[in-house]
Scaffold this motif. Structure first.
Motif, mmCIF file in Angstrom:
data_model
loop_
_atom_site.group_PDB
_atom_site.id
_atom_site.type_symbol
_atom_site.label_atom_id
_atom_site.label_comp_id
_atom_site.label_asym_id
_atom_site.label_seq_id
_atom_site.Cartn_x
_atom_site.Cartn_y
_atom_site.Cartn_z
ATOM 1 N N ALA A 41 -12.394 12.239 4.600
ATOM 2 C CA ALA A 41 -11.649 11.093 4.421
ATOM 3 C C ALA A 41 -10.844 11.342 3.153
ATOM 4 N N ALA A 42 -9.543 11.192 3.027
ATOM 5 C CA ALA A 42 -8.442 11.522 2.163
ATOM 6 C C ALA A 42 -7.107 10.878 2.287
ATOM 7 N N GLY A 94 -6.138 3.654 5.946
ATOM 8 C CA GLY A 94 -5.018 3.034 5.771
ATOM 9 C C GLY A 94 -4.540 3.072 4.119
ATOM 10 N N ASP A 95 -3.684 2.412 3.778
ATOM 11 C CA ASP A 95 -3.296 2.185 2.503
ATOM 12 C C ASP A 95 -3.750 0.965 1.791
ATOM 13 N N PRO A 96 -4.703 1.131 0.727
ATOM 14 C CA PRO A 96 -5.450 -0.135 0.281
ATOM 15 C C PRO A 96 -4.559 -1.011 -0.686
ATOM 16 N N LYS A 97 -3.610 -0.432 -1.097
ATOM 17 C CA LYS A 97 -2.524 -1.470 -1.668
ATOM 18 C C LYS A 97 -1.575 -2.472 -0.791
ATOM 19 N N LEU A 98 -2.074 -2.248 0.473
ATOM 20 C CA LEU A 98 -1.242 -3.062 1.336
ATOM 21 C C LEU A 98 -2.413 -4.098 2.112
ATOM 22 N N PHE A 99 -3.518 -3.922 1.901
ATOM 23 C CA PHE A 99 -4.548 -4.555 2.622
ATOM 24 C C PHE A 99 -4.331 -6.339 2.445
ATOM 25 N N GLN A 128 4.582 -2.083 7.372
ATOM 26 C CA GLN A 128 4.460 -1.380 6.170
ATOM 27 C C GLN A 128 3.351 -0.330 6.354
ATOM 28 N N SER A 129 2.244 -0.930 6.955
ATOM 29 C CA SER A 129 1.063 -0.041 6.861
ATOM 30 C C SER A 129 1.225 0.963 8.029
ATOM 31 N N ALA A 130 1.919 0.735 9.117
ATOM 32 C CA ALA A 130 1.952 1.834 10.035
ATOM 33 C C ALA A 130 2.968 2.953 9.141
ATOM 34 N N GLU A 131 3.904 2.631 8.392
ATOM 35 C CA GLU A 131 4.710 3.500 7.708
ATOM 36 C C GLU A 131 3.977 4.237 6.765
ATOM 37 N N ALA A 132 3.074 3.516 6.113
ATOM 38 C CA ALA A 132 2.299 4.214 5.108
ATOM 39 C C ALA A 132 1.428 5.471 5.767
ATOM 40 N N LEU A 133 0.904 4.956 6.881
ATOM 41 C CA LEU A 133 0.169 5.913 7.705
ATOM 42 C C LEU A 133 0.682 6.905 8.413
ATOM 43 N N GLY A 157 -10.014 -2.229 10.030
ATOM 44 C CA GLY A 157 -10.692 -3.548 9.357
ATOM 45 C C GLY A 157 -10.214 -3.352 7.840
ATOM 46 N N PHE A 158 -9.401 -2.269 7.394
ATOM 47 C CA PHE A 158 -8.867 -2.273 5.983
ATOM 48 C C PHE A 158 -7.342 -2.326 5.864
ATOM 49 N N THR A 159 -6.770 -2.315 7.072
ATOM 50 C CA THR A 159 -5.141 -2.536 7.080
ATOM 51 C C THR A 159 -4.780 -3.841 7.231
#
Length: 300
Positions: free
Chosen positions: A174-175, A195-200, A207-212, A240-242
């Motif tokens: 996990a990284a 995912g990106d925790p800042k977007l949760f 935005q999440s898809a782009e971060a991933l 569960g975290f996006t």
């Protein structure tokens, strides 16, 4: 690109009061793998029943035949490579070689201080992780290991006969940061993200898809830097975290859309939480089982 569907079963039920049946049902439903969190307690479950990950997985290994088993994720917060290696070799043996170790740097939750230590900074966690993973790799592949590290050492640690899986059981690292990505590239057979925790809280699905997408690109660079093909690594998304949170389990159609989007990003495995009522992972059990049995067929 083919996609696998797995589940994560939190260790909240007594084994003879629903625990065994849940793991067996996961196998019946056809999940690729069933994982569990390797925590001593977790967030909103802190004052609820919670059992140990490795004993639970060992029991699950004896109750199932085909299902892959693993942690999402183990961390240095309360583990040491020498003792962990011995337990993993034993678990891999009991399971007949069905274990994957999900491993990460750990967070600053309850596990971070429960042994009485001071809370580590993000840099300290990264420093420890960078030492933990290579030593664990050696312990699982070599019969005798001696190493003196800043944080973790081994003195003639013996791990005979080693793992059933050769050269060792797979690591799913996990990284999201550069140091963790380098560890995944060098030691991982898979890479894990939530995912990106800042977007949760306030981000959008787009935005999440782009971060991933950006995370996968950085993983690719880390692999290229050491001459490794990024396609050798499975890419696992723990849901569960996006920003979609657990609503992707609201209907089969909604999950199929979500899964298709993330398959197209390059993910090879999506992990959904087994429903737990009165929790953040509450979901309709019938819909969950329909997703388990029908979703991948809908992707085409």
């Amino acid at each position: 690109m083919s996609l696998r569907l797995s589940t994560v079963i939190l260790p909240v039920d007594r084994w003879h009061e629903g625990g065994r049946a849940t793991w067996q049902r996961a196998e019946e439903l056809g999940f690729h793998a069933a994982y569990t969190y390797d925590h001593l307690s977790w967030r909103s479950f802190r004052d609820r029943p919670w059992f140990g990950a490795l004993p639970t997985l060992t029991a699950a290994a004896t109750a199932t035949d085909r299902l892959r088993l693993g942690t999402l994720v183990t961390s240095p917060n309360f583990r040491h490579p020498v003792t962990l290696a011995k337990e993993l070799i034993s678990l891999d043996d009991v399971s007949g070689g069905r274990v994957t170790l999900g491993i990460g740097a750990g967070g600053d939750g309850f596990d971070a201080t429960t042994l009485g230590q001071e809370r580590w900074t993000p840099k300290e966690r990264a420093d420890r992780f960078a030492e933990f993973v290579p030593l664990l790799d050696r312990l699982l592949t070599e019969e005798v290991v001696t190493e003196s590290g800043t944080f973790y050492s081994a003195d003639e640690a013996r791990n005979i006969p080693g793992c059933v899986q050769r050269p060792r059981l797979p690591f799913a690292v996990a990284a999201t940061g550069p140091r963790g990505m380098r560890l995944a590239a060098r030691h991982g057979q898979a890479w894990v993200t939530t995912g990106d925790p800042k977007l949760f809280e306030n981000g959008t699905a787009e935005q999440s898809a782009e971060a991933l997408r950006g995370q996968i690109e950085r993983l690719g660079k880390a692999c290229a830097d050491i001459g490794r093909d990024v396609d050798e690594l499975d890419k696992i998304l723990l849901t569960g975290f996006t920003p979609e949170k657990n609503t992707v389990l609201d209907s089969l159609e909604r999950f199929v859309d979500f899964a298709g989007t993330h398959r197209d990003l390059g993910f090879t495995e999506i992990v959904i939480h087994w429903p737990i009522q009165d929790s953040v992972f509450a979901a309709d059990r019938a819909v969950f089982e329909t997703i388990a049995t029908e979703a991948l067929g809908r992707l085409g």
